[in-house]
Write a protein that holds these residues in place. Structure first.
Motif, short mmCIF file in Angstrom:
data_model
loop_
_atom_site.label_atom_id
_atom_site.label_comp_id
_atom_site.label_asym_id
_atom_site.label_seq_id
_atom_site.Cartn_x
_atom_site.Cartn_y
_atom_site.Cartn_z
N ASP A 152 78.81 69.03 79.15
CA ASP A 152 79.00 69.87 77.78
C ASP A 152 79.25 70.98 77.88
O ASP A 152 78.29 71.76 78.71
N ARG A 153 80.62 71.62 77.19
CA ARG A 153 80.80 73.06 77.44
C ARG A 153 79.95 73.74 76.45
O ARG A 153 79.83 74.98 76.08
N ALA A 154 79.42 72.80 75.92
CA ALA A 154 78.14 73.90 74.85
C ALA A 154 77.54 74.56 75.50
O ALA A 154 76.84 75.70 74.43
N VAL A 155 76.61 74.10 76.41
CA VAL A 155 75.66 74.98 77.22
C VAL A 155 76.57 76.50 77.58
O VAL A 155 76.10 77.47 77.65
N LEU A 156 78.08 76.19 77.81
CA LEU A 156 78.49 77.41 78.61
C LEU A 156 78.32 78.34 77.43
O LEU A 156 78.45 79.73 77.06
N THR A 157 79.04 77.88 76.32
CA THR A 157 79.44 78.54 74.68
C THR A 157 78.21 79.19 74.71
O THR A 157 77.32 80.45 74.04
N ALA A 158 76.81 78.49 74.77
CA ALA A 158 75.39 78.37 74.10
C ALA A 158 74.37 80.28 74.95
O ALA A 158 74.76 80.85 74.78
#
Length: 451
Positions: A152-158
């Motif tokens: 999940d890219r949300a990890v990178l965004t976070a």
């Protein structure tokens, strides 16, 4: 802001600092995101190679998919970590995908290579995925095995947001530090301008004669130009004094001849004509002597001072003896008897004499002179109760040669001379209709109080 060079430089510097540090923060965030993504891609590629080990061969040598290794990341539904393996018509997915199948409608990458993809997740989220293609099997027709591992890219965004959150306080502190440095630089850099302003102020107050050259190199052209202008002014004043002296000397001989003629008339028995000529010649010689003295000595208006009350009293006393002045009600009011003005006494006498005589000629019955403090200076007002002047002529009246009464004998230069004296002394001349009459106000700089 348009009138403040310091504020303009500070605002421009602050904007440049904020823009530069803002761009630097965005650039660092972008670099951090790319670095984190490369680390994540390397991790996904390693996991993909691990999944390649779930292939086994049966007794006939046909490859098939076996049970994958257990990993908690892939056991929790919608955990954000997914994998999917396809071998011919066999497809296995991680339990975290639940019943969702990652799209595989694009061509497979070349065997032994991997592609970085952006795929939709089981809940519509964006996934960072790595797809690898391997050839499995023996013989002339090996099978293609496609492995997709996604995160999940949300990890990178976070991670990027956390990096920016940690970075912004340091960026803000650096911005304040740079702005303080910019303010200090502007203050130190513009200090020579303040020094030049102080020296110009000292020039106007008579404390210096020139700007000088003990200034930074960048200010030297300005100081030299100002000093050259002052040199040119002094040279012009010197030539003017010489011309005035020459003119006064030129009058002395004819005046002396007139005195001789007056003596001849007196001896011939005509004392009235001789006395009239002697009176006129004496007055003219007094003016000539005064101009000679003024030509020899350069007066400084900052060092000179005069008592307006004493000058007014002396002039009014003389004008009362004239036929016209004897019928005028003269009123003089001095708010502070200690008031003194920065002007040569002779210049003040000439200016007030012209104003009082003009008021006397046009007054019906009353002339009032007032000396008062005004805005830190000295205001001398002379008002009459005559007919006044048209409003459109108030600004034209002090012009040389301007006369509203063409029946008089004047030459129309009285107010012009007063205006010239006021300008030379750093003062102002203003005219106002008071209905009835005209009020003329001469404003001069105040002299410091005497000890």
């Amino acid at each position: 802001m348009r009138r403040s060079l310091r504020l303009r430089l500070l605002v421009v510097g602050a904007c440049a600092i904020v823009a530069t540090l803002g761009g630097a923060a965005l650039g660092l965030a972008l670099l951090f995101e790319r670095h984190v993504e490369r680390v994540a891609v390397n991790d996904l590629e390693a996991r993909a190679l691990t999944l390649a080990g779930i292939v086994e061969y049966d007794a006939e040598g046909v490859p098939r998919l076996t049970a994958p290794p257990t990993d908690r990341l892939y056991q929790q539904p919608f955990s954000g970590q997914y994998w999917q393996v396809a071998l011919a018509d066999q497809v296995q997915r991680s339990r975290s995908l639940w019943d969702y199948t990652l799209p595989m409608d694009r061509p497979a990458p070349a065997p032994g290579r991997s592609d970085v993809l952006d795929l939709p997740g089981p809940q519509g989220e964006r996934l960072l995925a790595v797809e690898q293609s391997l050839l499995v099997g023996r013989g002339p027709r090996p099978l293609t095995m496609r492995i997709i591992v996604a995160s999940d890219r949300a990890v990178l965004t976070a991670a990027r947001r956390g990096f920016l959150g940690d970075l912004m306080p340091y960026i803000a502190f650096l911005s304040l530090l740079l702005m303080a440095g910019s303010w200090l630089q502007i203050r130190i850099g513009l200090a020579p301008l303040a020094e030049v302003a102080d020296r110009v102020r000292a020039l106007t107050q008579g404390q210096r004669s020139r700007i000088g050259t003990d200034l930074p190199d960048e200010m030297l052209p300005l100081s030299r130009q100002l000093d050259a202008l002052l040199d040119a002014r002094d040279a012009e004043l010197l030539r003017a004094r010489h011309r005035a002296g020459d003119l006064a000397h030129g009058f002395k001989t004819p005046l002396q001849a007139l005195l001789g003629d007056a003596g001849t008339l007196r001896r011939r028995g005509e004392p009235e004509i001789a006395g009239s000529i002697e009176t006129v010649v004496t007055a003219m010689r007094r003016l000539v002597d005064r101009e000679l003295a003024r030509a020899r000595i350069q007066s400084d208006r900052h060092a000179a001072e005069a008592d307006p009350a004493a000058v007014l009293a002396r002039l009014v006393k003389v004008l009362k003896r004239t036929p016209r002045g004897a019928g005028i009600d003269w009123r003089t009011r001095v708010a502070d008897p200690t008031t003194r003005a920065r002007i040569d006494p002779d210049d003040l006498t000439e200016a007030l004499g012209a104003l009082l005589e003009n008021a006397m000629q046009h007054a019906d019955s009353r002339v009032e002179a007032v000396v008062a403090r005004k805005n830190g200076g000295v205001a001398i007002s002379i008002c009459d109760d005559g007919p006044g002047v048209p409003e459109d002529a108030l600004s034209l009246l002090p012009q040389r040669g301007m006369r509203l009464d063409e029946t008089g004998e004047g030459q129309g230069i009285g107010l012009a001379i007063v205006r010239d004296i006021a300008d030379a002394a750093g003062g102002q001349l203003s005219l106002t209709n008071t209905r009835p009459g005209l009020c003329v106000e001469l404003t001069l700089e105040a002299a410091p109080p005497r000890r």
